[in-house]
Design a protein around this motif. Sequence first.
Motif, PDB file in Angstrom:
ATOM      1  N   GLU A 146      -0.521  -1.190  -8.715  1.00  0.00           N
ATOM      2  CA  GLU A 146      -1.536  -0.138  -8.786  1.00  0.00           C
ATOM      3  C   GLU A 146      -2.898  -0.768  -8.584  1.00  0.00           C
ATOM      4  O   GLU A 146      -3.040  -1.982  -8.512  1.00  0.00           O
ATOM      5  CB  GLU A 146      -1.476   0.568 -10.154  1.00  0.00           C
ATOM      6  CG  GLU A 146      -0.199   1.355 -10.396  1.00  0.00           C
ATOM      7  CD  GLU A 146       0.025   2.490  -9.415  1.00  0.00           C
ATOM      8  OE1 GLU A 146      -0.962   3.102  -8.945  1.00  0.00           O
ATOM      9  OE2 GLU A 146       1.196   2.761  -9.104  1.00  0.00           O
ATOM     10  N   GLY A 147      -3.900   0.047  -8.514  1.00  0.00           N
ATOM     11  CA  GLY A 147      -5.262  -0.458  -8.395  1.00  0.00           C
ATOM     12  C   GLY A 147      -5.611  -0.840  -6.961  1.00  0.00           C
ATOM     13  O   GLY A 147      -5.003  -0.383  -5.999  1.00  0.00           O
ATOM     14  N   ALA A 148      -6.594  -1.713  -6.835  1.00  0.00           N
ATOM     15  CA  ALA A 148      -7.162  -2.057  -5.533  1.00  0.00           C
ATOM     16  C   ALA A 148      -6.404  -3.157  -4.788  1.00  0.00           C
ATOM     17  O   ALA A 148      -6.597  -3.318  -3.588  1.00  0.00           O
ATOM     18  CB  ALA A 148      -8.619  -2.494  -5.727  1.00  0.00           C
ATOM     19  N   LEU A 149      -5.551  -3.905  -5.471  1.00  0.00           N
ATOM     20  CA  LEU A 149      -4.883  -5.041  -4.828  1.00  0.00           C
ATOM     21  C   LEU A 149      -4.114  -4.662  -3.553  1.00  0.00           C
ATOM     22  O   LEU A 149      -4.279  -5.322  -2.524  1.00  0.00           O
ATOM     23  CB  LEU A 149      -3.967  -5.772  -5.810  1.00  0.00           C
ATOM     24  CG  LEU A 149      -3.236  -6.987  -5.226  1.00  0.00           C
ATOM     25  CD1 LEU A 149      -4.233  -8.066  -4.805  1.00  0.00           C
ATOM     26  CD2 LEU A 149      -2.237  -7.535  -6.222  1.00  0.00           C
ATOM     27  N   ARG A 154       4.239   0.609  -2.884  1.00  0.00           N
ATOM     28  CA  ARG A 154       3.882   0.211  -4.254  1.00  0.00           C
ATOM     29  C   ARG A 154       5.029  -0.481  -4.994  1.00  0.00           C
ATOM     30  O   ARG A 154       5.445  -0.040  -6.068  1.00  0.00           O
ATOM     31  CB  ARG A 154       3.403   1.413  -5.056  1.00  0.00           C
ATOM     32  CG  ARG A 154       2.261   2.193  -4.466  1.00  0.00           C
ATOM     33  CD  ARG A 154       0.981   1.442  -4.558  1.00  0.00           C
ATOM     34  NE  ARG A 154      -0.084   2.214  -3.898  1.00  0.00           N
ATOM     35  CZ  ARG A 154      -1.339   1.944  -4.011  1.00  0.00           C
ATOM     36  NH1 ARG A 154      -1.736   0.955  -4.784  1.00  0.00           N
ATOM     37  NH2 ARG A 154      -2.233   2.645  -3.378  1.00  0.00           N
ATOM     38  N   THR A 194      -4.618  -2.230  -1.467  1.00  0.00           N
ATOM     39  CA  THR A 194      -5.590  -1.872  -0.437  1.00  0.00           C
ATOM     40  C   THR A 194      -6.305  -3.110   0.094  1.00  0.00           C
ATOM     41  O   THR A 194      -6.480  -3.264   1.312  1.00  0.00           O
ATOM     42  CB  THR A 194      -6.624  -0.869  -1.003  1.00  0.00           C
ATOM     43  OG1 THR A 194      -5.933   0.254  -1.546  1.00  0.00           O
ATOM     44  CG2 THR A 194      -7.590  -0.406   0.078  1.00  0.00           C
ATOM     45  N   VAL A 195      -6.700  -3.995  -0.792  1.00  0.00           N
ATOM     46  CA  VAL A 195      -7.391  -5.219  -0.382  1.00  0.00           C
ATOM     47  C   VAL A 195      -6.461  -6.089   0.477  1.00  0.00           C
ATOM     48  O   VAL A 195      -6.871  -6.603   1.527  1.00  0.00           O
ATOM     49  CB  VAL A 195      -7.902  -6.004  -1.617  1.00  0.00           C
ATOM     50  CG1 VAL A 195      -8.385  -7.387  -1.237  1.00  0.00           C
ATOM     51  CG2 VAL A 195      -9.010  -5.219  -2.310  1.00  0.00           C
ATOM     52  N   TYR A 207       0.815  -1.214   0.000  1.00  0.00           N
ATOM     53  CA  TYR A 207       0.000   0.000   0.000  1.00  0.00           C
ATOM     54  C   TYR A 207       0.854   1.272   0.000  1.00  0.00           C
ATOM     55  O   TYR A 207       0.606   2.190  -0.772  1.00  0.00           O
ATOM     56  CB  TYR A 207      -0.931  -0.005   1.207  1.00  0.00           C
ATOM     57  CG  TYR A 207      -1.892   1.147   1.250  1.00  0.00           C
ATOM     58  CD1 TYR A 207      -3.061   1.132   0.496  1.00  0.00           C
ATOM     59  CD2 TYR A 207      -1.638   2.259   2.042  1.00  0.00           C
ATOM     60  CE1 TYR A 207      -3.947   2.188   0.533  1.00  0.00           C
ATOM     61  CE2 TYR A 207      -2.510   3.310   2.092  1.00  0.00           C
ATOM     62  CZ  TYR A 207      -3.669   3.282   1.337  1.00  0.00           C
ATOM     63  OH  TYR A 207      -4.545   4.338   1.374  1.00  0.00           O
ATOM     64  N   ILE A 263      -6.207  -4.487   3.936  1.00  0.00           N
ATOM     65  CA  ILE A 263      -7.439  -4.628   4.715  1.00  0.00           C
ATOM     66  C   ILE A 263      -7.664  -6.068   5.156  1.00  0.00           C
ATOM     67  O   ILE A 263      -8.010  -6.323   6.317  1.00  0.00           O
ATOM     68  CB  ILE A 263      -8.653  -4.099   3.911  1.00  0.00           C
ATOM     69  CG1 ILE A 263      -8.553  -2.590   3.767  1.00  0.00           C
ATOM     70  CG2 ILE A 263      -9.970  -4.497   4.570  1.00  0.00           C
ATOM     71  CD1 ILE A 263      -9.547  -1.990   2.804  1.00  0.00           C
TER      72      ILE A 263
END
Length: 130
Positions: free
Chosen positions: A96-99, A91, A101-102, A88, A105
């Motif tokens: 990039e993208g949602a990976l 990087r 963040t997912v 996060y 979380i």
Amino acid sequence: MNQYSKTLLRFSALFALLGAFLGSHMAGAGSLQFKTLHAHILVVGWLTLFAWAVFYKIFTPAKTVVATLHVWSAIIGSIGLTVGMWFYYLRPFGMEGALPTVFFIVGGTVLLLSFVFFLLLTFMKTEKDK
């Protein structure tokens, strides 16, 4: 039950080495780029896993599904949270993208569940109570 203590202690030692290495790298490079990751590796990975290893050594909770879930969610959550933070905040590999963040979380949620399992364990019988 001592196997749980030994497993947590070994993972704690791995996190301690990684955290010390990152701290050494930051000092040598004169950069605080890894400060958040470094702090979480040491607090969540080293300190928390070590404290739980001591808990299993002293209190020896009865071998239950909750104890097993606690140990493995603690390990998986610690790895998931810290790797997720790395993805996060830094990087790597051009992520990039949602990976990122997912990953962050999900790792944090699994770790949070380990704290819930630990709370439950503190109210359960130990092997000596049986």
